[in-house]
Design an enzyme around this catalytic site. Structure first.
Site, PDB file in Angstrom:
ATOM      1  N   LYS A 225       0.852  -1.185   0.000  1.00  0.00           N
ATOM      2  CA  LYS A 225       0.000   0.000   0.000  1.00  0.00           C
ATOM      3  C   LYS A 225       0.888   1.236   0.000  1.00  0.00           C
ATOM      4  O   LYS A 225       2.041   1.204   0.401  1.00  0.00           O
ATOM      5  CB  LYS A 225      -0.991  -0.009   1.177  1.00  0.00           C
ATOM      6  CG  LYS A 225      -0.429  -0.112   2.563  1.00  0.00           C
ATOM      7  CD  LYS A 225      -0.073   1.162   3.260  1.00  0.00           C
ATOM      8  CE  LYS A 225      -1.163   2.193   3.190  1.00  0.00           C
ATOM      9  NZ  LYS A 225      -0.698   3.430   3.916  1.00  0.00           N
ATOM     10  N   THR A 236       1.806   5.534   4.714  1.00  0.00           N
ATOM     11  CA  THR A 236       3.015   4.763   4.845  1.00  0.00           C
ATOM     12  C   THR A 236       3.097   3.793   3.701  1.00  0.00           C
ATOM     13  O   THR A 236       2.086   3.364   3.184  1.00  0.00           O
ATOM     14  CB  THR A 236       2.915   3.969   6.168  1.00  0.00           C
ATOM     15  OG1 THR A 236       2.978   4.895   7.223  1.00  0.00           O
ATOM     16  CG2 THR A 236       3.972   2.928   6.304  1.00  0.00           C
ATOM     17  N   GLU A 323      -0.901   9.669  -5.190  1.00  0.00           N
ATOM     18  CA  GLU A 323      -1.980  10.626  -4.956  1.00  0.00           C
ATOM     19  C   GLU A 323      -2.089  11.619  -6.104  1.00  0.00           C
ATOM     20  O   GLU A 323      -1.147  12.352  -6.397  1.00  0.00           O
ATOM     21  CB  GLU A 323      -1.763  11.348  -3.623  1.00  0.00           C
ATOM     22  CG  GLU A 323      -2.061  10.441  -2.434  1.00  0.00           C
ATOM     23  CD  GLU A 323      -1.680  11.047  -1.110  1.00  0.00           C
ATOM     24  OE1 GLU A 323      -2.059  10.453  -0.080  1.00  0.00           O
ATOM     25  OE2 GLU A 323      -1.010  12.090  -1.092  1.00  0.00           O
TER      26      GLU A 323
END
Lengths: 459, 459
Positions: A225, A236, A323
């Protein structure tokens, strides 16, 4: 003052539509463009079982699983690499100590919560991380107490500076244990439970063989992730890799360290390094065959190649989900005086906000690439009139040369625009005409959405 | 694919309104919030004359002055600091050689064009830069040829990879010379002519005295431009400082180098370093008084203080005009084991996209500040449980402590929100409880507008 204008603009519809939903991990609504990265089946390593459970680590999360458990049915070898940040979260400290104490032997499980990072939480945070590991151990019956303490790798990801709701977590570990399973749906749900701001779960699996046991099929599975950090979280990078190949702890650690250097340590979303980053590798040997006990065998070399390639594919999924990312960019620096120089130049290009905004704008801005090449710190081997820059399309068509040995090319703008329309792109920087070292970095662009996500108010 | 959505959103009104107009330097329409930074009068050094002239370096610029000339009426001392980028533009190479050849003596002028950076232009670009200097020299009558070549500092800023329209530039140097003058309007127009994407001209002047000549008034004036780079330009940080104090070349260079380290080398817009960055300092001694000839006198120390403070104020104007900036942020790192450590930590915080987007979002995100502190490269002296982080309001009210010796404080969110509403903010990081070294960095936030400006298509 422009502040009011700005504040208003951030609330307008186009951004609102793009905003990720932060309330809970594992939202489950994968964006259409990302569905192709989520596997619908897999080949998982023998002797590993996994599960996901709802805890509600964040009080606002009433529905989504946020506790992941990955276990080996027998004690196995374990290795891990951690963040180099000076501020290391409690689970990082506790896991590092555990692996050192055990010499990487007799490991049973990885237990992960999302929703709270257990970082900057002082002594209490350490105690919480220890409890998570010990409560996990307790459910693996018949383990004789060898006096070396916990056998579990502990990971946390989410908000920084808050204590874990540790009693809630401990109370759900029995449920996590009782729902362990080994089919694809188990693995996918577990990969989803470790997510925070990720828009899709990141899971890969594959089969391989080793030279000394050509008739034995081994398997490897991994979940990860990312990516970037979202306020007030310090999200993280976590990775959990499992294989049923037989590998002793020492070679396992060196295999992992080398693989991470060329994979998870060769990606950049925004150049920030979190307090919690951890990638762990478990090897239980359940598939049999000749064990890898040192670093000199052909099996070791073959395993290194398999692991590095696998870890690279996993790490790339993190970049795919950067992101706000609209581009997946490979930065290849070749013909360098050393691997270190090549990697420093690649890393500097990957982190340049100007390069990343130009990529977002689909702009063939070789000047910014060259500029970043020229200010890479600690690199003495860049020579302007030997440096060449090209765009390499990922559809197999010829490279578009932008700069040759320091001289700008007349750029075919139509061709450049065509190449930059694609989601994937390779930037190729040749530091000389002579054969030399090569490093590859993977990154994404900087978009309005990145600013929206990371500039958002806490809720 | 999200690409179409994104593309559309970039064309929507809120961004369009915020987009800077790139067509020409010196647009002249200063945003209302920036008007306070543009002086309406000044005290300029004796014996310096300046002018601005329209060339049309960019063909699209039909109206705005883009050639600046700063001249001393007598030969003077000159010093400069340059970009550390490996890819140095032609004017950087030519000016560096000129100052070396002359030992910083007998300098007459600084000639600057905006609109084209003359960078990555090969041997032809070098010849163009030499011609700009030589043509400038020619207009200073009575200069005897000392065989050392040009006496002019040459600077360029603008598009990279394109040759200068050198004949157009040379043909306007006579006009630049004939319009030289010394009043405030001349200085302000000249400061405007060096701008590219700047939204306001950056000009400062002040008077000072030196210990050995307490009755002599000296003056200093400086102009600068920034900030960030705008495609397809590689905009550049340029600075031109003039003083009528009498200073020999050697101490002049060491004064400038030290002043730049704590001013122009302590600001960050986006962490990128251009190929053209140059700050030059001319000292003509026209005000008389005792000359500064070495680095050991009280005059030298006083001059250093004056120059560093002046250069800092100029550099801060560059940050005030950072591309897309809505915040002006001072990062102060104190109680460090060394100045280098303090500066590295400050620089890392100043460059973190996550810190900068949080500031844009007016978010008291100490976690990201701490995280950046923890990953500052080459710093060994950060100790988590000795690190404290505060916000210091610039209105003189008490600091807001966010983290004390590694332990998070319960943050008064209302107070934090109030502090973050202001344009100015100081982030204070104490690396220990013991008195130690301090470094200060100035930076701005990362906004949607930054992405819009730098992701924009070439036109």
């Amino acid at each position: 003052m422009a502040l009011n204008t700005r504040k208003t603009s951030r609330l307008l519809t186009p951004f609102a539509q793009q905003i990720r939903r932060y309330a809970a991990p594992g939202e489950g609504t994968v964006p259409p463009s990302k569905k192709k990265y989520v596997p619908t089946s897999g080949t998982y390593p023998v002797g590993f079982v996994v599960s996901s459970t709802h805890v509600g680590v964040k009080a606002s999360n009433t529905r989504f699983d946020d506790l992941a458990l990955v276990a080996s049915e027998t004690p196995c070898s374990g290795a891990a690499v951690f963040t180099k940040n000076k501020f290391q979260a409690a689970p990082v400290t506790v896991t590092r100590d555990m692996l050192k104490r055990r010499g990487g032997k007799g490991i049973r499980a990885v237990v992960v919560n999302s929703g709270c990072a257990n970082a900057v939480t002082g002594r209490g945070g350490i105690e919480d991380a220890v409890k998570m590991g010990e409560e996990t151990d307790r459910w693996f019956d018949g383990e004789k107490d060898d006096g070396l303490g916990s056998r579990s790798v502990v990971m946390s990801t989410g908000v920084i500076g808050q204590r874990l709701p540790i009693q809630k977590i401990l109370s759900k570990i029995p449920a996590a244990h009782s729902t362990l399973g080994s089919d694809h749906d188990h693995w996918l749900a577990t990969a989803r439970a470790i997510c925070t701001t990720d828009t899709f779960p990141k899971l890969l699996s594959r089969s391989f063989t080793l030279p000394s046991s050509p008739n034995t099929t081994y398997r490897m599975a991994g979940m990860t992730k990312g990516a970037g950090m979202i306020h007030p979280n310090m999200a993280t990078l976590l990775g959990i890799l499992c294989t049923d190949a037989p590998i002793s702890p020492d070679p396992l650690q060196s295999l992992l360290t080398a693989a991470i250097d060329k994979s998870f340590n060769s990606i950049s979303i925004d150049g920030d390094t979190s307090t919690n980053d951890t990638v762990a590798l478990l090897a239980n040997g359940a598939a049999g065959g000749k064990p890898i006990v040192d670093t000199s065998s052909p099996d070791y070399a073959a395993m290194q190649e398999t692991l590095t390639s696998f870890a690279t594919d996993l790490a790339k999924l993190v970049v795919r989900d950067g992101e706000g990312a609209t581009k997946f960019v490979t930065i290849r620096v070749t013909n360098a005086a050393s691997y270190t120089d090549a990697k420093r130049v690649a890393s500097t290009i990957a982190r340049s906000p100007l390069v990343k905004t130009a990529l977002y704008g689909k702009d063939a801005n070789w000047g910014r690439i060259l500029c970043a090449t020229g200010y890479a710190e600690g690199v003495d081997s860049v020579i302007p009139d030997q440096t060449s820059v090209s765009f390499v399309p990922t559809d197999g068509s010829p490279e578009l040369k932008l700069l040759i040995r320091g001289e700008p090319e007349a750029v075919d703008e139509a061709r450049a625009a065509q190449i930059l329309e694609a989601e994937d792109l390779e930037i190729l920087v040749r530091l000389s005409e002579k054969k030399g070292e090569e490093a590859v970095y993977w990154t994404c662009d900087f978009s309005h959405e990145y600013v929206t996500i990371n500039g958002d108010y806490r809720t």
